[in-house]
Design an enzyme around this catalytic site. Structure first.
Site, PDB file in Angstrom:
ATOM      1  N   VAL A  18       8.891 -18.177  -6.098  1.00  0.00           N
ATOM      2  CA  VAL A  18       9.339 -19.267  -6.688  1.00  0.00           C
ATOM      3  C   VAL A  18      10.632 -18.548  -7.968  1.00  0.00           C
ATOM      4  O   VAL A  18      12.093 -19.367  -8.222  1.00  0.00           O
ATOM      5  CB  VAL A  18       8.697 -18.238  -8.073  1.00  0.00           C
ATOM      6  CG1 VAL A  18       8.790 -17.392  -8.377  1.00  0.00           C
ATOM      7  CG2 VAL A  18       8.892 -19.184  -9.001  1.00  0.00           C
ATOM      8  N   ARG A  73      -0.363   2.931  -7.067  1.00  0.00           N
ATOM      9  CA  ARG A  73       0.178   4.053  -8.679  1.00  0.00           C
ATOM     10  C   ARG A  73      -0.885   4.639  -8.510  1.00  0.00           C
ATOM     11  O   ARG A  73      -1.626   4.955  -8.065  1.00  0.00           O
ATOM     12  CB  ARG A  73       0.129   2.973  -9.090  1.00  0.00           C
ATOM     13  CG  ARG A  73       1.093   2.167  -9.754  1.00  0.00           C
ATOM     14  CD  ARG A  73       1.147   0.562 -10.228  1.00  0.00           C
ATOM     15  NE  ARG A  73       1.164  -0.505  -9.439  1.00  0.00           N
ATOM     16  CZ  ARG A  73       0.586  -1.525  -9.982  1.00  0.00           C
ATOM     17  NH1 ARG A  73       1.479  -2.021 -10.913  1.00  0.00           N
ATOM     18  NH2 ARG A  73      -0.219  -2.952  -9.563  1.00  0.00           N
ATOM     19  N   GLY A 131      -2.140 -11.627  -6.923  1.00  0.00           N
ATOM     20  CA  GLY A 131      -1.865 -11.063  -7.026  1.00  0.00           C
ATOM     21  C   GLY A 131      -3.187  -9.872  -7.937  1.00  0.00           C
ATOM     22  O   GLY A 131      -3.904 -10.568  -8.112  1.00  0.00           O
ATOM     23  N   LYS A 150      15.292 -10.228  -8.497  1.00  0.00           N
ATOM     24  CA  LYS A 150      15.489 -12.039  -8.099  1.00  0.00           C
ATOM     25  C   LYS A 150      14.067 -12.498  -8.768  1.00  0.00           C
ATOM     26  O   LYS A 150      14.876 -13.890  -9.257  1.00  0.00           O
ATOM     27  CB  LYS A 150      16.251 -12.543  -6.607  1.00  0.00           C
ATOM     28  CG  LYS A 150      16.626 -12.285  -5.870  1.00  0.00           C
ATOM     29  CD  LYS A 150      17.341 -12.692  -4.096  1.00  0.00           C
ATOM     30  CE  LYS A 150      17.265 -14.280  -4.865  1.00  0.00           C
ATOM     31  NZ  LYS A 150      16.806 -14.120  -2.847  1.00  0.00           N
ATOM     32  N   TYR A 202      13.523  -3.382 -11.685  1.00  0.00           N
ATOM     33  CA  TYR A 202      11.649  -3.865 -12.133  1.00  0.00           C
ATOM     34  C   TYR A 202      12.918  -3.962 -13.755  1.00  0.00           C
ATOM     35  O   TYR A 202      13.158  -5.041 -14.315  1.00  0.00           O
ATOM     36  CB  TYR A 202      11.025  -2.730 -11.782  1.00  0.00           C
ATOM     37  CG  TYR A 202       9.873  -4.341 -12.538  1.00  0.00           C
ATOM     38  CD1 TYR A 202       8.876  -4.457 -12.283  1.00  0.00           C
ATOM     39  CD2 TYR A 202       9.648  -2.832 -13.473  1.00  0.00           C
ATOM     40  CE1 TYR A 202       7.925  -5.307 -12.380  1.00  0.00           C
ATOM     41  CE2 TYR A 202       7.928  -3.175 -14.109  1.00  0.00           C
ATOM     42  CZ  TYR A 202       7.510  -4.590 -13.337  1.00  0.00           C
ATOM     43  OH  TYR A 202       5.989  -4.937 -13.841  1.00  0.00           O
ATOM     44  N   THR A 224       3.534  -9.387  -2.526  1.00  0.00           N
ATOM     45  CA  THR A 224       2.980  -8.146  -2.273  1.00  0.00           C
ATOM     46  C   THR A 224       1.381  -8.486  -2.695  1.00  0.00           C
ATOM     47  O   THR A 224       0.644  -7.738  -3.148  1.00  0.00           O
ATOM     48  CB  THR A 224       2.957  -7.512  -3.795  1.00  0.00           C
ATOM     49  OG1 THR A 224       3.745  -8.103  -4.968  1.00  0.00           O
ATOM     50  CG2 THR A 224       5.066  -6.232  -3.682  1.00  0.00           C
TER      51      THR A 224
HETATM   52  N1  UDP Z   1       1.822   9.535 -10.145  1.00  0.00           N
HETATM   53  C1  UDP Z   1       1.398  10.785  -9.675  1.00  0.00           C
HETATM   54  N2  UDP Z   1       0.601  10.485  -8.266  1.00  0.00           N
HETATM   55  C2  UDP Z   1       0.369   9.263  -7.114  1.00  0.00           C
HETATM   56  C3  UDP Z   1       0.988   8.230  -8.266  1.00  0.00           C
HETATM   57  C4  UDP Z   1       2.086   8.258  -9.492  1.00  0.00           C
HETATM   58  O1  UDP Z   1       0.401  11.487 -10.363  1.00  0.00           O
HETATM   59  O2  UDP Z   1       0.060   9.286  -6.760  1.00  0.00           O
HETATM   60  C5  UDP Z   1       2.269   8.878 -11.229  1.00  0.00           C
HETATM   61  C6  UDP Z   1       3.614   9.171 -11.108  1.00  0.00           C
HETATM   62  O3  UDP Z   1       4.435   9.612 -11.210  1.00  0.00           O
HETATM   63  C7  UDP Z   1       3.474   8.836 -13.061  1.00  0.00           C
HETATM   64  C8  UDP Z   1       2.153   8.062 -13.529  1.00  0.00           C
HETATM   65  O4  UDP Z   1       1.228   8.870 -12.025  1.00  0.00           O
HETATM   66  O5  UDP Z   1       3.631   9.642 -14.017  1.00  0.00           O
HETATM   67  C9  UDP Z   1       1.457   6.435 -13.571  1.00  0.00           C
HETATM   68  O6  UDP Z   1       2.000   5.533 -11.861  1.00  0.00           O
HETATM   69  P1  UDP Z   1       2.358   4.616 -11.960  1.00  0.00           P
HETATM   70  O7  UDP Z   1       2.971   4.242  -9.944  1.00  0.00           O
HETATM   71  O8  UDP Z   1       0.487   4.130 -12.253  1.00  0.00           O
HETATM   72  O9  UDP Z   1       3.275   3.531 -12.938  1.00  0.00           O
HETATM   73  P2  UDP Z   1       3.843   3.639 -13.911  1.00  0.00           P
HETATM   74  O10 UDP Z   1       3.584   3.961 -15.198  1.00  0.00           O
HETATM   75  O11 UDP Z   1       5.281   4.970 -13.550  1.00  0.00           O
HETATM   76  O12 UDP Z   1       5.222   2.625 -13.263  1.00  0.00           O
END
Ligand code: UDP
Length: 309
Positions: free
Chosen positions: A57, A186, A10, A91, A145, A35
């Site tokens: 795992v 993300r 990962g 899990k 999560y 992933t």
């Molecule tokens: N986010 C966004 N556009 C994207 C992906 C994520 O605006 O294309 C926002 C999401 O809604 C959150 C922040 O970016 O407010 C961080 O999201 P991420 O998925 O990176 O991780 P998180 O901190 O939410 O676990």
């Protein structure tokens, strides 16, 4: 040391495995590629101190030979992955942590769990210190999560208290850098791919929610210091520089030299409004602080994404 790293293929597991090998340790990497990506560790196969096991795992775990540490880093970690793999996410955090703890106990090894700022949920205080108990929706889409990681922390502390095991709990805040998947989902990888391809940058909600982003080499340095410390309680590792998602989108545009426009999409359910680590404990106990500025980190990450697109 001979160290088992779950989730070795990962994003974090691959950087961590490489760092441990660089420090002269032997690494047994484990991944089931739900992933993870073999490209992240292809170069490690040439290293005589690296072994790899393709395995889930969450099943009974047997690893021959001595182990000095078990680092449990396997888990889907992007919100889009929790939606796609809700049960494997639960899990690996629950059953996987139990198996990894059992193995560590058998081997008399130190156990480390990769925990998360998500244990704080949608926090009611900012910044978040380790004493804060959090604000988590157990039945929301992110609950699979958050609750798995909270259970993992509870189980880890129970093994520490009942079996007197040496344990490490690292609460990892948002991290970015090379080896993130192009379609990770993300914010940083999404924005980078969109910026580099000249596509619209998708900001969710009004973009005023905040995050604090740590470059991966800083995070790995903190994790290694924690492993070597004697601290059994949770430690936040992350970069306390907080910014809005809209500011991040502009910074990624600049780093990528992109003319992409910014568009707004609906905010996912239970998306935390603020997030910023209080790193007083890491500073004091580990003598750790992040060193890579967001500007520099984004530049390095753009170079990586450019080479992969
Ligand atoms: N986010 C966004 N556009 C994207 C992906 C994520 O605006 O294309 C926002 C999401 O809604 C959150 C922040 O970016 O407010 C961080 O999201 P991420 O998925 O990176 O991780 P998180 O901190 O939410 O676990």
């Amino acid at each position: 040391m001979r160290i088992l790293v779950t989730g070795a293929a990962g994003f974090l597991g691959s950087h961590l495995s490489r760092h441990l090998l660089d420090k002269g340790h032997s690494v047994v990497g484990l991944d089931n590629f739900i992933t993870g990506n073999v490209d992240n560790i292809r170069d490690l196969f040439k290293n005589g101190r690296f072994e790899f096991i393709n395995y889930d795992v969450t099943n009974y775990l047997h690893v021959p030979g001595k182990l000095d540490a078990v680092l449990h880093f396997a888990s889907p970690a992007s919100p889009i992955d929790y939606l796609k793999f809700p049960i494997p996410t639960l899990k690996v955090g629950a059953l996987g942590t139990h198996k990894a703890l059992g193995l560590a106990k058998n081997k008399n090894a130190i156990f480390m769990i990769a925990s998360t700022s998500e244990v704080y949920g949608d926090p009611l205080i900012n910044p978040q210190h380790e004493g804060y108990w959090g604000n988590v929706n157990p039945i929301g889409p992110r609950g699979v999560y958050d609750e798995a990681k909270r259970f993992a922390e509870a189980l880890t502390m129970a093994y520490h208290r009942y079996h007197h095991m040496q344990v490490r709990i690292v609460r990892i805040f948002n991290t970015y850098g090379p080896n993130m998947r192009l379609k990770d989902g993300r914010a940083v990888p999404n924005f980078m791919v969109q910026a580099l391809k000249g596509r619209p940058i998708t900001v969710y909600g009004d973009g005023r929610q905040t995050r604090s982003l740590c470059y991966v080499s800083d995070l790995i340095d903190g994790i290694y210091r924690l492993l070597k410390s004697g601290i059994n309680e949770p430690v936040n590792i992350g970069n306390p520089r907080e910014l809005t998602l809209l500011e991040l989108a502009e910074m990624v545009k600049t780093a990528a030299g992109s003319g992409s426009k910014i568009i707004f999409k609906p905010l996912p359910e239970d998306d935390p409004k603020v997030r910023r680590p209080d790193i007083t404990r890491a500073r004091r106990e580990l003598k750790w602080r992040p060193r890579i500025s967001l500007e520099d980190g984004l530049k390095k990450t753009v170079a990586h994404f450019k080479s992969r697109i």
